[in-house]
Design a protein around this motif. Structure first.
Motif, PDB file in Angstrom:
ATOM      1  N   ASP A  26       4.710  -5.416 -11.371  1.00 35.88           N
ATOM      2  CA  ASP A  26       6.004  -6.027 -11.091  1.00 35.88           C
ATOM      3  C   ASP A  26       6.706  -6.296 -12.367  1.00 35.88           C
ATOM      4  O   ASP A  26       6.329  -5.756 -13.548  1.00 35.88           O
ATOM      5  N   GLY A  27       7.928  -6.510 -12.212  1.00 40.19           N
ATOM      6  CA  GLY A  27       8.961  -6.905 -13.449  1.00 40.19           C
ATOM      7  C   GLY A  27       9.129  -5.634 -14.257  1.00 40.19           C
ATOM      8  O   GLY A  27       9.174  -4.506 -13.867  1.00 40.19           O
ATOM      9  N   ALA A  28       9.036  -5.820 -15.637  1.00 41.32           N
ATOM     10  CA  ALA A  28       9.330  -4.816 -16.584  1.00 41.32           C
ATOM     11  C   ALA A  28       8.350  -3.694 -16.487  1.00 41.32           C
ATOM     12  O   ALA A  28       8.721  -2.509 -16.633  1.00 41.32           O
ATOM     13  N   MET A  29       7.112  -4.118 -16.144  1.00 38.42           N
ATOM     14  CA  MET A  29       6.159  -3.016 -16.224  1.00 38.42           C
ATOM     15  C   MET A  29       6.319  -2.107 -14.936  1.00 38.42           C
ATOM     16  O   MET A  29       6.500  -0.793 -14.950  1.00 38.42           O
ATOM     17  N   PRO A  70       1.413 -14.334  -8.152  1.00 41.77           N
ATOM     18  CA  PRO A  70       0.508 -14.485  -6.998  1.00 41.77           C
ATOM     19  C   PRO A  70       0.300 -13.447  -6.199  1.00 41.77           C
ATOM     20  O   PRO A  70       1.175 -12.528  -6.184  1.00 41.77           O
ATOM     21  N   PRO A  71      -0.879 -13.148  -5.542  1.00 37.02           N
ATOM     22  CA  PRO A  71      -0.969 -11.966  -4.782  1.00 37.02           C
ATOM     23  C   PRO A  71      -0.032 -11.786  -3.409  1.00 37.02           C
ATOM     24  O   PRO A  71       0.496 -12.587  -3.096  1.00 37.02           O
ATOM     25  N   VAL A  72       0.094 -10.428  -3.300  1.00 38.60           N
ATOM     26  CA  VAL A  72       0.612 -10.066  -1.769  1.00 38.60           C
ATOM     27  C   VAL A  72      -0.152 -10.535  -0.839  1.00 38.60           C
ATOM     28  O   VAL A  72      -0.828  -9.656  -0.412  1.00 38.60           O
ATOM     29  N   VAL A  73       0.166 -11.384  -0.297  1.00 40.16           N
ATOM     30  CA  VAL A  73      -0.476 -12.139   0.937  1.00 40.16           C
ATOM     31  C   VAL A  73      -0.031 -11.903   2.251  1.00 40.16           C
ATOM     32  O   VAL A  73      -0.858 -11.269   3.304  1.00 40.16           O
ATOM     33  N   THR A  74       0.992 -12.184   2.531  1.00 41.39           N
ATOM     34  CA  THR A  74       1.670 -12.366   3.567  1.00 41.39           C
ATOM     35  C   THR A  74       2.681 -10.979   3.741  1.00 41.39           C
ATOM     36  O   THR A  74       2.946 -10.328   2.961  1.00 41.39           O
TER      37      THR A  74
END
Ligand code: NCD
Ligand code: ZN
Length: 350
Positions: free
Chosen positions: A19-22, A45-49
């Motif tokens: 995510d973000g800069a990476m 946090p994880p991608v849950v929903t």
């Protein structure tokens, strides 16, 4: 000697885009070499929903070069609280192509994963009903179990029971690293497949540990002994539809790798296709390269293969890959296969 191969545009069935800069630094690299990728949900946090996946999808789109046709295939991170109705909605909208099971504690950002498999029984039943695949990090997360045995024990103690209580559930055993994993997948006629990474076809555990500790070869599942690597190469180059590429390209900046307690993950997105062409040529199986990178994955996921193509061209001189990439989060080392690469990927449109 074959020096130019035309293959269908490959897909990556297991990719960490972060995510973000990476994300901004690496998304264009995968987009240059692959048409689609299954995007891992282990953010913090994880991608849950479905809502999380939708927002992450938009951040990925924003990180792609203008005009890119790269398709992120989103996954949801399975927790003990995951809602079968939300998963169903995410699958039926076409956004989400799989759910990812991390045994809690098995790998990077897996703390929110599953401890008690009874708690996700309803989710598995629903996924079987709607035909949504489950991608599994197949290692037992138990510190009393030897790290080199965790995959084989997971297959007996966790995977086999999940499969026998959910015979209709379609499963990908991800980044298989052992001959036990290969034999298990081969023993099942349909509904079970495996991804194989690039780096596990190239390194064994000596690369990490012999003659000095090499943190850039440390990943999970950890590379095993040579006999396992040879079994992975045989499966990858066999053309068997049950095996396909999931690079597990998993970038961590050097300061997070070169430290007393370094992160697991190899960044292979940049040179994967060159390494694979080298491996397949060594195995005299260049004619099977497209099965592994471009055909077997779509077959399992019930998607069409890409219509666009790519050339792999063999150069007389080694292809120069940068040893590292600068990101605004820090330096990111590119996976070093330890031998010169002569095959260069040249994507072309249609
Ligand atoms: C991955 C990561 O860094 O997110 N690391 C790895 O060694 N492969 C997590 C994973 O896929 O296990
Ligand atoms: Zn991974």
């Amino acid at each position: 000697m074959t020096d130019k191969l035309e293959i269908r545009m490959p897909d990556d069935w297991h990719l960490h885009l972060r995510d973000g800069a990476m994300l901004n630094a690496i998304a264009p690299i995968s987009a240059a070499h692959f048409a689609r990728a299954i995007i891992m949900p282990n953010l913090v946090p994880p991608v849950v929903t479905s809502d999380d996946a939708h927002q992450y999808y938009q951040r990925i789109q924003a990180a792609l070069p203008r005009g890119s046709t790269f398709q992120p295939l989103m996954t949801l991170y399975l927790t003990e609280e995951s809602d079968p109705d939300d998963i169903t909605a995410a699958a039926q909208s076409g956004l989400v192509k799989a759910v990812k099971l991390y045994p809690a504690g098995a790998t990077t950002n897996s703390q929110s994963g599953v401890r008690d498999f009874d708690k996700v029984r309803g989710v598995f039943e629903r996924m079987a009903e709607i035909g949504l695949p489950l991608c599994i990090h197949g290692e037992i997360a138990d510190n009393t179990t030897d790290i080199f045995d965790r995959e084989a024990i997971f297959i007996d103690k966790v995977l086999e029971p999940i499969r026998s209580s959910n015979p209709q559930l379609r499963i990908v055993l991800e980044h298989v690293t052992t001959s036990n994993g290969i034999e298990y997948v081969k023993s099942v006629e349909s509904g079970l497949a495996a991804t194989l990474t690039t780096h596990h076809l190239v390194i064994n555990r000596n690369h990490i540990l012999a003659g000095g500790i090499r943190p850039h070869y440390y990943c999970l599942p950890i590379a095993k002994r040579e006999s396992h690597r040879l079994a992975l190469r045989a499966a990858a180059t066999s053309g068997d539809k049950r095996f396909f590429l999931g690079t597990d390209s998993a970038p961590h900046v050097d300061t997070a790798k070169e430290t007393a307690c370094g992160c697991a993950g190899c960044f292979t997105a940049l040179n994967t296709m060159s390494i694979l062409a080298h491996v397949f040529e060594e195995e005299r199986a260049l004619d099977k390269l497209a099965s592994f990178t471009s055909l077997n994955g779509p077959h399992f996921y019930q998607l069409q293969p890409n219509s666009s193509h790519m050339f792999m061209v063999k150069q007389n001189q080694p292809v120069e890959f940068p040893p590292c990439i600068q990101t605004s989060e820090g330096t990111l080392t590119v996976f070093d296969p330890g031998f010169p690469l002569f095959w260069q990927a040249e994507p072309m449109q249609n």
